[in-house]
Design an enzyme around this catalytic site. Sequence first.
Site, PDB file in Angstrom:
ATOM      1  CD  GLN A 107      -2.471  -1.149   2.768  1.00 62.60           C
ATOM      2  OE1 GLN A 107      -3.518  -0.495   2.963  1.00 62.60           O
ATOM      3  NE2 GLN A 107      -1.873  -1.824   3.725  1.00 62.60           N
ATOM      4  CG  ASN A 108       4.107   1.173   2.414  1.00 60.49           C
ATOM      5  OD1 ASN A 108       3.047   1.470   2.978  1.00 60.49           O
ATOM      6  ND2 ASN A 108       4.992   0.358   2.940  1.00 60.49           N
ATOM      7  CG  ASP A 110       7.966   3.822   0.831  1.00 63.67           C
ATOM      8  OD1 ASP A 110       7.644   3.770   2.037  1.00 63.67           O
ATOM      9  OD2 ASP A 110       8.140   2.787   0.146  1.00 63.67           O
ATOM     10  CG  HIS A 125      -2.927   2.521  -1.950  1.00 59.48           C
ATOM     11  ND1 HIS A 125      -2.899   2.363  -0.586  1.00 59.48           N
ATOM     12  CD2 HIS A 125      -4.044   1.867  -2.367  1.00 59.48           C
ATOM     13  CE1 HIS A 125      -3.962   1.670  -0.195  1.00 59.48           C
ATOM     14  NE2 HIS A 125      -4.656   1.344  -1.256  1.00 59.48           N
ATOM     15  CB  CYS A 133      -0.397  15.891 -17.510  1.00 57.43           C
ATOM     16  SG  CYS A 133      -1.394  17.218 -18.214  1.00 57.43           S
ATOM     17  CB  CYS A 136      -1.940  15.383 -22.075  1.00 53.52           C
ATOM     18  SG  CYS A 136      -0.342  15.416 -21.236  1.00 53.52           S
ATOM     19  CB  THR A 194      -1.208  -2.740   6.851  1.00 53.09           C
ATOM     20  OG1 THR A 194      -2.387  -2.014   6.465  1.00 53.09           O
ATOM     21  CG2 THR A 194      -1.519  -4.217   6.975  1.00 53.09           C
ATOM     22  CG  ASN A 219       0.645  -3.373  13.487  1.00 53.59           C
ATOM     23  OD1 ASN A 219       0.975  -2.551  14.338  1.00 53.59           O
ATOM     24  ND2 ASN A 219      -0.046  -3.048  12.405  1.00 53.59           N
ATOM     25  N   PRO A 220       3.247  -3.533  15.827  1.00 55.21           N
ATOM     26  CG  PRO A 220       4.499  -1.559  15.961  1.00 55.21           C
ATOM     27  CD  PRO A 220       3.737  -2.416  15.019  1.00 55.21           C
TER      28      PRO A 220
HETATM   29  C1  BV8 Z   1     -11.873   2.917  -3.485  1.00 56.59           C
HETATM   30  C2  BV8 Z   1      -2.138   6.873  -1.303  1.00 56.59           C
HETATM   31  C3  BV8 Z   1     -13.861   2.941  -4.726  1.00 56.59           C
HETATM   32  C4  BV8 Z   1      -2.254   8.331  -1.057  1.00 56.59           C
HETATM   33  C5  BV8 Z   1      -3.839   5.815   0.128  1.00 56.59           C
HETATM   34  C6  BV8 Z   1     -14.867  -0.705   1.165  1.00 56.59           C
HETATM   35  C7  BV8 Z   1     -14.522  -1.059  -0.127  1.00 56.59           C
HETATM   36  C8  BV8 Z   1     -13.946  -0.128  -0.975  1.00 56.59           C
HETATM   37  C9  BV8 Z   1     -13.671   1.188  -0.519  1.00 56.59           C
HETATM   38  C10 BV8 Z   1     -14.005   1.524   0.761  1.00 56.59           C
HETATM   39  C11 BV8 Z   1     -14.598   0.596   1.607  1.00 56.59           C
HETATM   40  N1  BV8 Z   1     -14.800   1.215   2.785  1.00 56.59           N
HETATM   41  C12 BV8 Z   1     -14.359   2.490   2.728  1.00 56.59           C
HETATM   42  C13 BV8 Z   1     -13.889   2.722   1.501  1.00 56.59           C
HETATM   43  C14 BV8 Z   1     -13.334   3.984   1.040  1.00 56.59           C
HETATM   44  C15 BV8 Z   1     -11.822   4.096   1.266  1.00 56.59           C
HETATM   45  C16 BV8 Z   1     -11.392   3.567   2.608  1.00 56.59           C
HETATM   46  O1  BV8 Z   1     -10.910   2.441   2.710  1.00 56.59           O
HETATM   47  N2  BV8 Z   1     -11.536   4.373   3.636  1.00 56.59           N
HETATM   48  C17 BV8 Z   1     -11.099   3.968   4.947  1.00 56.59           C
HETATM   49  C18 BV8 Z   1     -10.338   5.106   5.611  1.00 56.59           C
HETATM   50  C19 BV8 Z   1     -12.333   3.558   5.733  1.00 56.59           C
HETATM   51  N3  BV8 Z   1     -11.113   3.422   0.218  1.00 56.59           N
HETATM   52  C20 BV8 Z   1     -10.868   4.115  -0.904  1.00 56.59           C
HETATM   53  O2  BV8 Z   1     -11.260   5.242  -1.103  1.00 56.59           O
HETATM   54  C21 BV8 Z   1     -10.076   3.408  -1.978  1.00 56.59           C
HETATM   55  N4  BV8 Z   1     -10.761   3.572  -3.224  1.00 56.59           N
HETATM   56  O3  BV8 Z   1     -12.242   1.971  -2.884  1.00 56.59           O
HETATM   57  O4  BV8 Z   1     -12.570   3.462  -4.521  1.00 56.59           O
HETATM   58  C22 BV8 Z   1     -14.137   3.089  -6.163  1.00 56.59           C
HETATM   59  C23 BV8 Z   1     -14.467   1.948  -6.903  1.00 56.59           C
HETATM   60  C24 BV8 Z   1     -14.775   2.102  -8.234  1.00 56.59           C
HETATM   61  C25 BV8 Z   1     -14.713   3.370  -8.840  1.00 56.59           C
HETATM   62  C26 BV8 Z   1     -14.339   4.495  -8.087  1.00 56.59           C
HETATM   63  C27 BV8 Z   1     -14.050   4.359  -6.758  1.00 56.59           C
HETATM   64  C28 BV8 Z   1      -8.710   4.051  -2.156  1.00 56.59           C
HETATM   65  C29 BV8 Z   1      -7.868   3.849  -0.947  1.00 56.59           C
HETATM   66  C30 BV8 Z   1      -6.427   4.325  -1.231  1.00 56.59           C
HETATM   67  C31 BV8 Z   1      -6.194   5.676  -0.595  1.00 56.59           C
HETATM   68  N5  BV8 Z   1      -4.790   6.049  -0.746  1.00 56.59           N
HETATM   69  N6  BV8 Z   1      -2.560   6.134  -0.101  1.00 56.59           N
HETATM   70  C32 BV8 Z   1      -1.235   8.822  -0.063  1.00 56.59           C
HETATM   71  O5  BV8 Z   1      -0.372   8.041   0.381  1.00 56.59           O
HETATM   72  O6  BV8 Z   1      -1.326  10.002   0.274  1.00 56.59           O
HETATM   73  S1  BV8 Z   1      -4.214   4.999   1.543  1.00 56.59           S
HETATM   74  C33 BV8 Z   1      -3.126   5.493   2.758  1.00 56.59           C
HETATM   75  O7  BV8 Z   1      -3.679   5.075   3.960  1.00 56.59           O
HETATM   76  C34 BV8 Z   1      -1.790   4.822   2.728  1.00 56.59           C
HETATM   77  O8  BV8 Z   1      -1.267   4.623   1.467  1.00 56.59           O
HETATM   78  C35 BV8 Z   1      -2.039   3.517   3.391  1.00 56.59           C
HETATM   79  O9  BV8 Z   1      -2.339   2.550   2.459  1.00 56.59           O
HETATM   80  C36 BV8 Z   1      -3.276   3.782   4.177  1.00 56.59           C
HETATM   81  C37 BV8 Z   1      -2.974   3.683   5.644  1.00 56.59           C
HETATM   82  O10 BV8 Z   1      -2.782   2.378   5.855  1.00 56.59           O
HETATM   83  P1  BV8 Z   1      -1.408   1.840   6.480  1.00 56.59           P
HETATM   84  O11 BV8 Z   1      -0.459   1.629   5.385  1.00 56.59           O
HETATM   85  O12 BV8 Z   1      -1.788   0.708   7.327  1.00 56.59           O
HETATM   86  O13 BV8 Z   1      -0.802   3.000   7.347  1.00 56.59           O
HETATM   87  P2  BV8 Z   1      -1.334   3.523   8.742  1.00 56.59           P
HETATM   88  O14 BV8 Z   1      -0.594   4.750   9.042  1.00 56.59           O
HETATM   89  O15 BV8 Z   1      -2.825   3.512   8.735  1.00 56.59           O
HETATM   90  O16 BV8 Z   1      -0.897   2.362   9.770  1.00 56.59           O
HETATM   91  C38 BV8 Z   1       0.455   2.112  10.014  1.00 56.59           C
HETATM   92  C39 BV8 Z   1       0.509   0.780  10.740  1.00 56.59           C
HETATM   93  O17 BV8 Z   1       1.878   0.449  10.952  1.00 56.59           O
HETATM   94  C40 BV8 Z   1      -0.146   0.830  12.114  1.00 56.59           C
HETATM   95  O18 BV8 Z   1      -0.926  -0.324  12.304  1.00 56.59           O
HETATM   96  C41 BV8 Z   1       1.056   0.818  13.074  1.00 56.59           C
HETATM   97  O19 BV8 Z   1       0.754   0.140  14.285  1.00 56.59           O
HETATM   98  C42 BV8 Z   1       2.053   0.043  12.297  1.00 56.59           C
HETATM   99  N7  BV8 Z   1       3.458   0.316  12.603  1.00 56.59           N
HETATM  100  C43 BV8 Z   1       4.013   1.460  13.085  1.00 56.59           C
HETATM  101  N8  BV8 Z   1       5.350   1.296  13.208  1.00 56.59           N
HETATM  102  C44 BV8 Z   1       5.628   0.020  12.781  1.00 56.59           C
HETATM  103  C45 BV8 Z   1       4.435  -0.594  12.400  1.00 56.59           C
HETATM  104  N9  BV8 Z   1       4.376  -1.859  11.926  1.00 56.59           N
HETATM  105  C46 BV8 Z   1       5.534  -2.541  11.854  1.00 56.59           C
HETATM  106  N10 BV8 Z   1       6.738  -2.017  12.194  1.00 56.59           N
HETATM  107  C47 BV8 Z   1       6.814  -0.744  12.665  1.00 56.59           C
HETATM  108  N11 BV8 Z   1       8.012  -0.237  13.024  1.00 56.59           N
HETATM  109 ZN    ZN Z   2      -0.220  17.425 -20.207  1.00 56.18          ZN
END
Ligand code: BV8
Ligand code: ZN
Length: 252
Positions: A107-108, A110, A125, A133, A136, A194, A219-220
């Site tokens: 999902q990252n 980077d 993602h 763009c 285009c 995640t 996960n922590p």
């Molecule tokens: C879509 C890019 C529909 C941008 C990101 C059900 C089905 C489908 C969709 C939905 C649904 N329910 C809700 C939705 C809508 C939405 C959604 O899921 N909302 C959530 C908040 C409820 N989903 C969407 O909108 C998706 N699109 O479904 O479209 C559609 C279908 C047809 C036609 C049109 C539309 C799109 C989702 C993608 C959004 N983009 N990223 C950017 O980066 O700015 S998501 C973004 O948040 C990140 O990329 C990442 O993927 C996500 C966060 O998740 P994590 O990666 O888990 O990160 P987080 O910070 O949350 O957690 C970190 C974890 O690490 C923690 O658990 C922590 O404890 C742990 N940790 C910390 N340190 C460590 C560690 N683990 C190990 N070691 C460590 N040291």
């Molecule tokens: Zn262009």
Amino acid sequence: MTQPFDADLLDALRSAHHIAVLTGAGVSAESGVPTFRDALTGLWARYDPAQLATPEAFERDPELVARWYDERRCSVARCVPNAGHVALAQVQRQTIDRGGAFTLITQNVDRLHQAAGSIDVIELHGTLWVWRCIDCDMETEERGPAFSAFPSHCSCGGLKRPGVVWFGEELPRHALLQAQRAATACDLFLSIGTSSVVYPAAGLIDQASRAGARVLDVNPQETPYSGRATWSLRGASGEILPQLLSAAFTAE
Ligand code: BV8
Ligand code: ZN
């Protein structure tokens, strides 16, 4: 201190026919990349990331959103893969060398997995390194210094947006299909760093376990899926994954 791992888990890592891995922001945390919800330290403390990571936000304030993403791009440029990324690349190589299948789904945005040597990474993602763009659709790989204008402009005059998937946007169809196929086909599914709250990515965990795979959660903190995992290891992936790898693959 290496922790004693369940013998079945070590055996599964050594002998699984197909290992699928889903990583989240946690796997990059030890590289200094703020997790998604922490991505708001400092300057961004007053914004909600889910409010910035949307097409509506870019439409409303393209300068603010382009700045946020370019700041993240430039800060990730200073980060290097950590031991967790490296361990996953090593497990991929070990698995392929013994004739198994290995699918890394992230999902990252980077690209630290690729920098650590992982191949064929499925980016659900998108990535900070590619900008597109809005007129285009021309895509450019952006590895240089910070943009001089926000948002930066395409040669056609259109605005450039980051090549990530925003909330409310569809995931790249091919990437999602490949990820769903791997979740269904695998016999071992690793969910690493995640929060498992963003869909449809988080749905892959349940899909794998319903298809009969055994699931490891690293996960922590507890996640909504930790209780259903076959094994749940509380801790940082940069520490746990190398320990797990050496326990599984270092000859007795
Ligand atoms: C879509 C890019 C529909 C941008 C990101 C059900 C089905 C489908 C969709 C939905 C649904 N329910 C809700 C939705 C809508 C939405 C959604 O899921 N909302 C959530 C908040 C409820 N989903 C969407 O909108 C998706 N699109 O479904 O479209 C559609 C279908 C047809 C036609 C049109 C539309 C799109 C989702 C993608 C959004 N983009 N990223 C950017 O980066 O700015 S998501 C973004 O948040 C990140 O990329 C990442 O993927 C996500 C966060 O998740 P994590 O990666 O888990 O990160 P987080 O910070 O949350 O957690 C970190 C974890 O690490 C923690 O658990 C922590 O404890 C742990 N940790 C910390 N340190 C460590 C560690 N683990 C190990 N070691 C460590 N040291
Ligand atoms: Zn262009």
